[in-house]
Design an enzyme around this catalytic site. Structure first.
Site, PDB file in Angstrom:
ATOM      1  CG  HIS A  64      29.934  49.849  44.521  1.00 32.71           C
ATOM      2  ND1 HIS A  64      28.895  49.510  43.744  1.00 32.71           N
ATOM      3  CD2 HIS A  64      30.940  49.079  44.330  1.00 32.71           C
ATOM      4  CE1 HIS A  64      29.235  48.526  42.924  1.00 32.71           C
ATOM      5  NE2 HIS A  64      30.626  48.349  43.014  1.00 32.71           N
ATOM      6  CG  ASP A 110      26.211  51.727  43.327  1.00 29.81           C
ATOM      7  OD1 ASP A 110      26.994  52.347  43.501  1.00 29.81           O
ATOM      8  OD2 ASP A 110      26.150  50.447  42.878  1.00 29.81           O
ATOM      9  CD  GLN A 201      32.437  38.756  42.810  1.00 31.86           C
ATOM     10  OE1 GLN A 201      32.446  38.279  41.576  1.00 31.86           O
ATOM     11  NE2 GLN A 201      31.747  38.666  43.609  1.00 31.86           N
ATOM     12  N   GLY A 202      34.831  43.142  39.699  1.00 36.84           N
ATOM     13  CA  GLY A 202      35.879  43.661  39.013  1.00 36.84           C
ATOM     14  C   GLY A 202      35.577  44.617  38.095  1.00 36.84           C
ATOM     15  CG  ASP A 203      35.065  44.992  34.569  1.00 44.76           C
ATOM     16  OD1 ASP A 203      36.035  45.779  34.758  1.00 44.76           O
ATOM     17  OD2 ASP A 203      35.011  43.820  33.817  1.00 44.76           O
ATOM     18  CB  SER A 204      31.496  47.547  40.489  1.00 44.60           C
ATOM     19  OG  SER A 204      31.112  46.312  41.001  1.00 44.60           O
TER      20      SER A 204
END
Length: 249
Positions: A64, A110, A201-204
């Site tokens: 993603h 993913d 959130q932010g370090d996927s």
């Protein structure tokens, strides 16, 4: 929670998933302790996802993060404790997203890999690749694993310019399915966290390392650092053969 959650930095919406990847709790770290952790950056906007160096020329991340992203619009910062300076920058030659990743349906499969245009060297202690768990590996509830990255903290106005790490507890799959109902937890997913320390959130796309091996890729979750709501990671042993097929690693 709203019925539709918008993915950060992705130009479409999904019915029930929220990207996961900021370190909640944990501790400020140095890249020398997690030298396989890399930052995916866009030339005009900076850091947007994490990734893991698996060889001198390949990075694994979440699908993603790079779905429909051109290699020309993507760089990788390697070997820096900071999200906006230092280390070395490598351009990306190729982006390969799992053919079985269908974001409008679920977060299954993913996983993506990035080939760097120029190899990196691990002669410095700030750069090194990590071994991946193989397809026969098994992990069990209660095991502690390490997640690292530069995402936001619980304060929406604060971000981690310096890398943070956290120890998170591996959660048994059936327990995770019960906690995250009605979300679908497939064989390609594992759960960890949901205690004080977590990913969000932010370090996927960043690494989950257990016993020195890459076991998970930060994928999604419902909230961050919330009790009884663990983070969900792509389970590397279940996508290991696909990674080898694409990279030879």
């Amino acid at each position: 929670m709203a019925t539709t959650i918008t993915f950060l930095l992705i130009a479409f919406s999904f019915p029930q998933w929220v990207t996961s990847g900021k370190i909640v709790g944990g501790y400020v770290d140095f890249i020398q302790n997690v030298p396989y952790t890399v930052s995916l950056i866009k030339p005009n906007s900076g850091h947007f996802c994490g990734g893991t160096l698996i060889s001198s020329e390949w990075v694994v991340t979440a699908a993603h993060c790079v779905y429909k992203v051109s290699p020309d619009d993507l760089d990788v910062r390697i070997g820096s404790s900071f999200r906006s300076k230092g280390g070395v920058i490598r351009e990306v030659q190729q982006v390969i997203v799992s053919e079985r990743y269908y974001p409008t349906l679920s977060m299954d499969y993913d996983v993506a890999v990035l080939k760097l245009k120029q190899r990196v060297s691990n002669i410095f202690d700030s750069i090194n690749w990590v071994r991946m768990a193989d397809s026969n590996s098994k992990y069990y509830a209660g095991m502690l694993c390490l997640v690292s990255g530069w995402g936001k903290t619980k304060d929406p106005n604060q971000s981690n310019n310096q890398i943070k790490s956290a120890m998170v507890e591996y959660i048994e799959t059936n327990t995770c399915r019960r906690l995250l109902q009605p979300s679908v937890i497939t064989e390609r997913m594992i759960c960890a966290g949901g205690q004080r320390d977590d990913a969000c959130q932010g370090d996927s796309g960043g690494p989950l390392v257990c016993a020195g091996l890459l076991v998970g890729i930060v994928s999604w979750g419902k909230g961050c650092g919330n009790l009884k709501s663990p983070g969900v990671y792509t389970y590397v042993p279940e996508v290991r053969n696909w990674i080898y097929e694409k990279t030879g690693v």
